[in-house]
Design an enzyme around this catalytic site. Structure first.
Site, short mmCIF file in Angstrom:
data_model
loop_
_atom_site.label_atom_id
_atom_site.label_comp_id
_atom_site.label_asym_id
_atom_site.label_seq_id
_atom_site.Cartn_x
_atom_site.Cartn_y
_atom_site.Cartn_z
N CYS A 1 -0.22 -7.63 1.76
CA CYS A 1 -0.59 -6.82 2.88
C CYS A 1 -2.22 -6.98 3.79
O CYS A 1 -2.14 -6.81 4.50
CB CYS A 1 0.14 -5.45 2.99
SG CYS A 1 1.58 -5.58 2.79
N CYS B 1 -0.63 -2.87 -1.40
CA CYS B 1 0.16 -4.17 -1.44
C CYS B 1 -0.74 -5.01 -0.98
O CYS B 1 -1.69 -5.65 0.25
CB CYS B 1 1.70 -3.94 -0.48
SG CYS B 1 1.76 -6.05 0.48
#
Length: 132
Positions: A59, A56
């Site tokens: 992230c 991600c």
């Protein structure tokens, strides 16, 4: 900055998120989680739990910021959980996008933030730190 939605693709081990330099505890099992929650309760600490994924993008962007916060606010306990490594556990928290941050006090959720929104994360962490 938003969040990643859905079940992602798995990456090799070296693609793990980098929390170096911080005081972030990487949770690798339900037992790890239970131990850290018990420790936080015993020490009177509020837990900041980051459910994230190595694939991600948001992230990856927020990981070093999260690590820095863990040094700035030692009165809080910072945990990270890879949703792909602990799928069943993450599902029990109804994770729909990554990163998702839960704020836990005395084993109860007191707040939640979905997405890599740095100003909002900082605001919530600061408020919890001031109140702890």
């Amino acid at each position: 900055m938003g969040g990643c939605v859905g079940k992602g693709r798995r990456h090799i081990e070296e693609d793990k998120l980098d929390f170096k330099g911080g005081n972030v505890h990487v949770i690798t099992s339900k037992e790890d989680w239970d131990r850290k929650i018990e420790e936080a309760n015993k020490d009177g600490k509020i837990v900041v739990a980051n459910f994230s994924a190595s694939w991600c993008g948001p992230c990856r962007v927020i990981a070093p910021i999260y690590a820095e916060m863990s040094k700035t606010y030692p009165q809080l306990m910072f945990l990270t959980i890879d949703v792909d490594d602990l799928m069943d556990f993450s599902s029990s928290w109804d994770i729909r996008a990554t990163p998702t941050f839960f704020f836990i006090k005395n084993e109860k959720q007191v707040d939640k933030l979905v997405g890599a929104n740095k100003p909002e994360l900082e605001k919530k962490v600061q408020a919890l730190a001031d109140g702890s």
